[in-house]
Design an enzyme around this catalytic site. Structure first.
Site, PDB file in Angstrom:
ATOM      1  CG  HIS A   1      37.931 -32.071   2.973  1.00  0.00           C
ATOM      2  ND1 HIS A   1      36.816 -31.731   2.244  1.00  0.00           N
ATOM      3  CD2 HIS A   1      37.687 -31.633   4.231  1.00  0.00           C
ATOM      4  CE1 HIS A   1      35.942 -31.103   3.028  1.00  0.00           C
ATOM      5  NE2 HIS A   1      36.441 -31.039   4.233  1.00  0.00           N
TER       6      HIS A   1
ATOM      7  CG  ASP B   1      33.081 -30.093   4.373  1.00  0.00           C
ATOM      8  OD1 ASP B   1      33.484 -31.103   4.973  1.00  0.00           O
ATOM      9  OD2 ASP B   1      33.772 -29.076   4.202  1.00  0.00           O
TER      10      ASP B   1
ATOM     11  CG  HIS C   1      35.858 -33.451   8.279  1.00  0.00           C
ATOM     12  ND1 HIS C   1      36.304 -32.410   9.053  1.00  0.00           N
ATOM     13  CD2 HIS C   1      35.478 -32.873   7.107  1.00  0.00           C
ATOM     14  CE1 HIS C   1      36.185 -31.271   8.382  1.00  0.00           C
ATOM     15  NE2 HIS C   1      35.692 -31.525   7.201  1.00  0.00           N
TER      16      HIS C   1
ATOM     17  CG  HIS D   1      -1.718  -1.242   1.394  1.00  0.00           C
ATOM     18  ND1 HIS D   1      -1.250  -2.281   2.191  1.00  0.00           N
ATOM     19  CD2 HIS D   1      -2.882  -1.663   0.872  1.00  0.00           C
ATOM     20  CE1 HIS D   1      -2.116  -3.281   2.161  1.00  0.00           C
ATOM     21  NE2 HIS D   1      -3.121  -2.947   1.362  1.00  0.00           N
TER      22      HIS D   1
ATOM     23  CG  ASP E   1      34.962 -33.195  12.140  1.00  0.00           C
ATOM     24  OD1 ASP E   1      36.069 -33.773  11.988  1.00  0.00           O
ATOM     25  OD2 ASP E   1      33.881 -33.794  12.127  1.00  0.00           O
TER      26      ASP E   1
HETATM   27  S1  FES Z   1       1.746  -0.762   3.181  1.00  0.00           S
HETATM   28 FE1  FES Z   1       0.191  -2.227   3.532  1.00  0.00          FE
HETATM   29  S2  FES Z   1       1.370  -4.015   3.942  1.00  0.00           S
HETATM   30 FE2  FES Z   1       2.876  -2.518   3.723  1.00  0.00          FE
HETATM   31 FE   LIG Z   2      35.243 -30.132   5.707  1.00  0.00          FE
END
Ligand code: FES
Ligand SMILES: [Fe+2]
Lengths: 174, 459
Positions: B212, B360, B207, B103, B204
């Site tokens: 890797h 990962d 791992h 709005h 970790d």
């Molecule tokens: S102006 Fe109406 S929801 Fe933002």
């Molecule tokens: Fe990793």
């Protein structure tokens, strides 16, 4: 965009589309070394930039190769990615994913003798493990060079159609 | 759910698998952790000028962070106070005002409601605009890193980071101006519980060699020996692990800051040139930290790898999914070339297509989703590594584990996680300030070990 350049003739167009089909077949068959050796030029820049979501009025420039990018590889860097896949120790690709590529909307223009700029759309379908499905669409901007051993790509820019990538990673070649 | 003792066993060093799966656990986390802890929301370098903004998340809440005309920062909920529409849909930018699409209500840079279309004709002087600003969020910064918090009772950011500041200063303050974050963040979704990557980064080291293996083999360098766990290395002498009062923690691999970077000449040179300044400013104990590699989590959902310099936020999206945001940390005063090469290498290894990151994500997803099975979910997970080989240290604050391959900071992370879930408010958490580390009973571990070392003949 109004394109004033003229696309390449039918025969060249067909040769480029066939080249893409062969490229895709190698990737789908996990022939990464063959793919790399067959289609990648030594001056390749393989690039997937990150496009922020910005207001239309925002005047900041588009990303350059100096900015954050998902891929920003030269020849040796791309080769290392291939090497990694071939170590036999990438557990997430064992058992292998199933990957399928669809390349469409191919438009090719001659930009210099034996050099072409080629636009295409790519759809990638990945199926992993039992139920994991990932679908990506990308716009691809290639620069190809026609050599004695076929077309080689020396510039590849990939625009992935996602701000938030809908996948656990993008470690596959397009 | 009744208390969290059914979820975390500090003495037995294990966690119920339900912590990765249950919806009610997740709801409690949103209320008791994400609504009460300091969460990482940005960095000065991402909003340098008045009017600059970024949009981010605190858990699942959308947030705007906005630089004010006087240079201060404000953060507010990115949702219109009229009918709830999201106000700002851009990742970042510069704006004099934020206009709602629905709005047309207009909110200022400070989140206040400044204009309402046709206000007189529609509301007849009946609308109290001063009560309809966007919901504000506490914002504080530490060395340029910006955090937000929803709980007015929470300690200051500096107290929340607590003992960890002593460590962070080494790199966040650095020799001469500390770090900045380079965006824009890479973003991706990962089907995992948010704690899987948080615990992985907090502690970790185990791992690294196995998960890797392929990437380390390809990269070479200092960590290549870990690849496939083949090398017979004396882990005790390769680094340390730390955990703090509020669950923050990290693992240190000695002399390995840039190990994951392939092209690293500029960064190596920068570290060599500045480590002397660190020794002078912070002493040799922190010079050791400065040239080491850190795998780190700031409780709850912010992680980074110092040296590799990837910087992550794991935004939760329900119990089984996260949105991964990846920035790069760079020294503010390094030259542009060095900064760019650090960013490239950080993303190459730990970005969305990273050579290590992709290993990962697969584990994190799998470790989460297996728990959809009801029998599976009744089980417990183990984090007991190095349990009796840790304790208070004469130099390093918090609790210190003897090797970077250990689970000291896992235990510290879940200890605090449980404390947060149990505590009705921050007063109850503060009441534990003097006894938080009572579960670490091996109080003489470090004094004994250090004096034994001293007694060894020097060569
Ligand atoms: S102006 Fe109406 S929801 Fe933002
Ligand atoms: Fe990793």
């Amino acid at each position: 965009m109004t394109e004033t350049r003229k696309p390449v003739g039918m025969e060249l167009h067909h040769a480029i589309v066939s080249h893409y089909s062969a490229e895709v077949r190698m990737l789908q068959n996990q022939q990464y070394r063959e793919w790399f050796d067959t289609v990648i030029a030594e001056d390749i820049h393989y690039w997937m930039p990150v496009y922020e979501q910005r207001y239309a009025r925002d005047r900041r420039p588009d990303p350059t190769p100096g900015d954050a990018a998902i891929y920003n590889d030269d020849y040796a860097e791309l080769q290392q990615r291939v090497d990694r896949l071939l170590t036999g120790q990438v557990w997430m690709e064992d058992p292998p994913s199933r990957i399928r590529y669809f390349v469409t909307n191919v438009e090719a223009f001659e930009i210099a003798p034996f050099e072409f700029e080629v636009f295409s759309n790519v759809l990638v379908h990945r199926n992993r493990r039992q139920n994991e499905v990932y679908v990506h669409t990308l716009g691809r901007e290639d620069k190809l060079r026609k050599t004695d051993s076929g077309f080689k790509v020396f510039s590849r820019k990939l625009n992935i159609d996602a701000r938030v990538v809908q996948d656990k990673n993008l470690y596959f070649f397009v | 759910m009744n208390g969290s003792s059914a979820l975390v066993d500090n003495i037995g060093a294990s966690q119920s698998r339900r912590v990765f799966w249950d919806q009610d656990v997740y709801q409690l986390e949103l209320e008791r952790i994400f609504s009460r802890c300091w969460l990482m929301i940005g960095h000065d370098s991402l909003v340098p000028k008045p009017g600059d903004f970024i949009t981010t998340y605190m858990a699942e809440d959308r947030v705007i962070l906005s630089r004010q005309p006087d240079g201060s920062l404000k953060a507010f909920i990115n949702s219109c106070t009229h009918r709830g529409n999201q106000i700002c849909h851009a990742d970042s930018g510069s704006a004099k005002a934020f206009v709602c699409n629905y709005h047309g209500w207009v909110f200022g840079q400070d989140g206040s409601l400044v204009d309402v279309p046709m206000e007189e004709r529609c509301y007849h002087s009946d609308l109290d605009k001063s009560k309809l600003g966007l919901a504000p969020i506490r914002v504080e910064t530490y060395k340029g890193f910006i955090f937000g918090c929803h709980d007015p009772e929470a300690p200051s950011l500096e107290d929340y980071l607590g003992d960890f500041c002593w460590y962070l200063d080494t790199i966040w303050d650095g020799p001469d101006g500390g770090l900045e974050l380079l965006g824009p963040p890479l973003k991706s979704t990962l089907a995992c519980n948010w704690k899987v990557p948080a615990e992985n980064f907090v502690g970790d080291g185990y791992h690294v060699g196995w998960t890797h293996a392929a990437a380390l083999q390809m990269i070479g360098g200092e960590l290549a020996g870990l690849s496939g766990n083949r090398a017979d290395m004396p882990f005790d002498d390769l680094g340390l692990q730390f955990t703090m009062r509020h669950g923050h923690g990290f693992g240190l691999i000695d002399n390995a800051a840039t190990a994951i970077h392939v092209k690293r000449d500029g960064y190596v040179k920068y570290l060599e040139e500045t480590r002397g300044g660190i020794r002078e400013k912070f002493g040799p104990e922190r010079e050791r930290l400065y040239v080491g590699h850190w795998n780190t989590s700031i409780f709850p959902n912010c992680s980074f790898l110092y040296g590799t310099n990837t910087f992550k936020i794991w935004h939760p999206r329900g119990p089984h999914e996260i949105e991964v945001w990846t920035y790069t940390m760079v020294p503010k005063n390094a030259d542009t070339e060095t900064k760019r090469s650090i960013q490239r290498e950080a993303i190459r290894s730990f970005g969305t297509a990273g050579t290590l990151e992709s290993d990962d994500g697969e584990n994190m997803s799998s470790a989460t989703y297996n728990n959809n099975g009801i029998i599976t979910r009744k089980g417990w997970m183990n984090s007991s590594m190095g349990k009796d080989r840790e304790g208070p240290h004469p130099v390093y604050p918090g609790i210190v584990g003897v090797s970077f391959i250990g689970e000291t900071s896992y235990r510290g992370f879940y200890r605090f996680w449980q404390e947060m879930l149990d505590a009705p408010d921050w007063a109850a958490i503060r009441a534990n300030d003097d006894t938080w580390d009572a579960m670490w009973t091996n109080r003489n571990f470090w004094p004994d070990r250090l004096s034994a070392k001293q007694a060894e003949p020097q060569d």
